[in-house]
Design an enzyme around this catalytic site. Structure first.
Site, PDB file in Angstrom:
ATOM      1  N   TRP A  11       0.819  -1.207   0.000  1.00 43.68           N
ATOM      2  CA  TRP A  11       0.000   0.000   0.000  1.00 43.68           C
ATOM      3  C   TRP A  11       0.860   1.268   0.000  1.00 43.68           C
ATOM      4  O   TRP A  11       0.649   2.178  -0.799  1.00 43.68           O
ATOM      5  CB  TRP A  11      -0.950  -0.029   1.188  1.00 43.68           C
ATOM      6  CG  TRP A  11      -1.897   1.133   1.313  1.00 43.68           C
ATOM      7  CD1 TRP A  11      -2.239   1.767   2.466  1.00 43.68           C
ATOM      8  CD2 TRP A  11      -2.664   1.779   0.288  1.00 43.68           C
ATOM      9  NE1 TRP A  11      -3.150   2.762   2.226  1.00 43.68           N
ATOM     10  CE2 TRP A  11      -3.432   2.789   0.885  1.00 43.68           C
ATOM     11  CE3 TRP A  11      -2.758   1.594  -1.099  1.00 43.68           C
ATOM     12  CZ2 TRP A  11      -4.293   3.624   0.163  1.00 43.68           C
ATOM     13  CZ3 TRP A  11      -3.613   2.427  -1.826  1.00 43.68           C
ATOM     14  CH2 TRP A  11      -4.367   3.424  -1.196  1.00 43.68           C
ATOM     15  N   SER A 133      -9.492   0.631  -2.418  1.00 41.95           N
ATOM     16  CA  SER A 133      -8.275   0.851  -3.215  1.00 41.95           C
ATOM     17  C   SER A 133      -7.307  -0.314  -3.065  1.00 41.95           C
ATOM     18  O   SER A 133      -6.510  -0.332  -2.127  1.00 41.95           O
ATOM     19  CB  SER A 133      -7.583   2.143  -2.761  1.00 41.95           C
ATOM     20  OG  SER A 133      -7.484   2.177  -1.343  1.00 41.95           O
ATOM     21  N   ALA A 135      -3.972  -2.055  -3.720  1.00 43.78           N
ATOM     22  CA  ALA A 135      -2.669  -1.456  -3.988  1.00 43.78           C
ATOM     23  C   ALA A 135      -2.224  -1.655  -5.433  1.00 43.78           C
ATOM     24  O   ALA A 135      -1.708  -0.731  -6.068  1.00 43.78           O
ATOM     25  CB  ALA A 135      -1.629  -2.035  -3.022  1.00 43.78           C
ATOM     26  N   LYS A 186     -14.371  -3.274   8.062  1.00 47.69           N
ATOM     27  CA  LYS A 186     -14.577  -3.978   6.781  1.00 47.69           C
ATOM     28  C   LYS A 186     -13.642  -5.175   6.634  1.00 47.69           C
ATOM     29  O   LYS A 186     -13.986  -6.159   5.966  1.00 47.69           O
ATOM     30  CB  LYS A 186     -14.434  -3.003   5.610  1.00 47.69           C
ATOM     31  CG  LYS A 186     -13.092  -2.274   5.537  1.00 47.69           C
ATOM     32  CD  LYS A 186     -12.174  -2.878   4.513  1.00 47.69           C
ATOM     33  CE  LYS A 186     -10.840  -2.169   4.454  1.00 47.69           C
ATOM     34  NZ  LYS A 186      -9.989  -2.653   3.345  1.00 47.69           N
ATOM     35  N   ASP A 243     -15.742   0.672   0.338  1.00 46.24           N
ATOM     36  CA  ASP A 243     -14.649  -0.188   0.790  1.00 46.24           C
ATOM     37  C   ASP A 243     -15.171  -1.554   1.218  1.00 46.24           C
ATOM     38  O   ASP A 243     -14.524  -2.585   0.997  1.00 46.24           O
ATOM     39  CB  ASP A 243     -13.919   0.491   1.955  1.00 46.24           C
ATOM     40  CG  ASP A 243     -12.448   0.136   2.005  1.00 46.24           C
ATOM     41  OD1 ASP A 243     -11.984  -0.659   1.164  1.00 46.24           O
ATOM     42  OD2 ASP A 243     -11.736   0.666   2.885  1.00 46.24           O
ATOM     43  N   SER A 253      -8.665  -9.296  -2.162  1.00 46.89           N
ATOM     44  CA  SER A 253      -8.641  -8.875  -0.762  1.00 46.89           C
ATOM     45  C   SER A 253      -7.943  -9.943   0.075  1.00 46.89           C
ATOM     46  O   SER A 253      -8.356 -11.100   0.098  1.00 46.89           O
ATOM     47  CB  SER A 253     -10.069  -8.667  -0.255  1.00 46.89           C
ATOM     48  OG  SER A 253     -10.116  -8.688   1.160  1.00 46.89           O
ATOM     49  N   ARG A 254      -6.888  -9.546   0.767  1.00 49.23           N
ATOM     50  CA  ARG A 254      -6.157 -10.496   1.615  1.00 49.23           C
ATOM     51  C   ARG A 254      -7.065 -11.077   2.699  1.00 49.23           C
ATOM     52  O   ARG A 254      -6.972 -12.253   3.042  1.00 49.23           O
ATOM     53  CB  ARG A 254      -4.952  -9.807   2.262  1.00 49.23           C
ATOM     54  CG  ARG A 254      -3.922  -9.295   1.283  1.00 49.23           C
ATOM     55  CD  ARG A 254      -2.653  -8.861   1.997  1.00 49.23           C
ATOM     56  NE  ARG A 254      -2.886  -7.780   2.952  1.00 49.23           N
ATOM     57  CZ  ARG A 254      -2.786  -6.495   2.678  1.00 49.23           C
ATOM     58  NH1 ARG A 254      -2.479  -6.113   1.452  1.00 49.23           N
ATOM     59  NH2 ARG A 254      -2.981  -5.572   3.605  1.00 49.23           N
ATOM     60  N   VAL A 281       0.370  -8.585   5.764  1.00 46.81           N
ATOM     61  CA  VAL A 281      -0.362  -8.570   7.024  1.00 46.81           C
ATOM     62  C   VAL A 281      -1.865  -8.712   6.773  1.00 46.81           C
ATOM     63  O   VAL A 281      -2.420  -8.063   5.890  1.00 46.81           O
ATOM     64  CB  VAL A 281      -0.089  -7.251   7.782  1.00 46.81           C
ATOM     65  CG1 VAL A 281      -0.944  -7.168   9.041  1.00 46.81           C
ATOM     66  CG2 VAL A 281       1.391  -7.144   8.135  1.00 46.81           C
TER      67      VAL A 281
END
EC number: 1.1.1.94
Length: 327
Positions: A11, A133, A135, A186, A243, A253-254, A281
């Site tokens: 990010w 957003s 990265a 979120k 978001d 999305s991790r 992370v």
């Protein structure tokens, strides 16, 4: 306006790539491998194929970034206190604006990022940079929408002008608390959605879960504000609904991917093993504990967040978790 960015993860590096196309940017990392990689090939291992402009200089010493007029903090929330203390020890100037680009709640204190900064650097003005957003898309200069939240209208307008890019729709808000609450929650809901999708319960259940998540966001947001009020523009804008939709629907999305692996584990799962397999992370993991404790402190019910917490930290079964998530 000179800009420094602390945190060279995906990010922070993406922000540096975006701003570095037209501005001089200083990017700080404590990781020597990252430092050498970016300086050597002008590319981050976390964002392969995304070139980092020569306008971006990379530094290992935090003292090298303190002369910038704006400092963006893009470090994990659980590391924010340590970084702020380093800035304090380096005598960061009082007029340097701090923009928080991290999402979460500190586990040990249950404080939001802005509250951590206010504690350690009380004289520095604060703004929040948040919204849907990924990265990699920011680094590729694809269009996206964000919110810049600041309680000082004059400073906020100035920062919006500085961060505005041709591919970015940047909205201004005064609601720094609401924006941060939405940003933190979120990630927990994304884990919940991943569990539902991984368990093959379908998109109907998935959509219902996202809808119910908005009620828990509103509950914590209202309780944290203290007077029961919420800003509908925050709830329905990029920082919350936008978001939430992005993080809860894309396997980019991790946090969603993390939950999906748990739900898709036919022969049981090991949370720590899944965490160790990732290269980045999973903010929602730490935030789940923070939210559980904060909800208890504020005496509010958040069944989805509680179910995720008990699965991750108390070894609750998938079956018991799903019974809450799809109820």
């Amino acid at each position: 306006m000179a800009i420094s960015i602390l945190g060279a993860g995906a990010w922070g590096t993406a922000i540096a790539i975006s701003l570095g196309s037209k501005k001089d940017v200083i990017l700080w990392t404590h990781n020597e491998t990252t430092f050498e990689s970016i300086n050597g090939k002008r590319e981050s291992d976390k964002l392969p194929g995304c070139r980092i402009s020569d306008n971006v200089s990379v530094k290992l010493a935090i003292e090298d970034i303190i002369n910038a007029s704006v400092t963006i903090l893009a470090v994990p929330t659980q590391s924010l206190r340590k970084v702020c203390q380093q800035l304090h020890n380096c005598n960061l100037k009082k007029d340097v604006a701090i923009i928080l680009a991290c999402k979460g709640i500190e586990k040990s204190t249950l404080k939001l990022p802005s509250e951590i900064v206010n504690e350690i650097l009380p004289n520095n003005p604060i703004a929040i940079f948040s919204g849907p957003s990924f990265a990699v898309e920011v680094a590729r200069k694809l269009p996206y929408s964000m919110v810049l939240a600041c309680q000082n209208n004059t400073l906020g307008s100035k920062l919006v002008s500085e961060l505005q890019q041709e591919n970015v729709k940047l909205e201004f808000s005064n609601d720094i608390i609401g924006v941060q609450i939405c940003a933190a929650l979120k990630n927990v809901f994304a884990i919940a959605c991943g569990i539902v999708l991984g368990s093959k319960l379908g998109f109907n259940a998935h959509a219902a879960l996202i809808t119910k998540s908005m009620s828990e966001i509103k509950a914590l947001y209202s309780a944290k504000i203290g007077d029961g009020s919420v800003d509908i523009n925050t709830l329905l804008g990029p920082a919350c609904l936008g978001d939430l939709i992005m993080t809860c629907t894309s396997l980019n999305s991790r946090n969603l991917s993390f939950g999906f692996k748990i739900g898709n584990s036919d022969n049981g799962f090991n949370v720590q093993q899944i965490l160790s397999e990732g290269k980045s992370v999973i903010e929602g993991f730490s935030t789940a504990e923070s939210i559980f404790n904060l909800a208890g402190k504020l005496k509010i019910k958040m069944p989805i967040c509680e179910a995720v917490y008990r699965l991750l930290y108390e070894s609750a079964s998938i079956e018991d978790t799903l019974s809450v998530l799809i109820s």
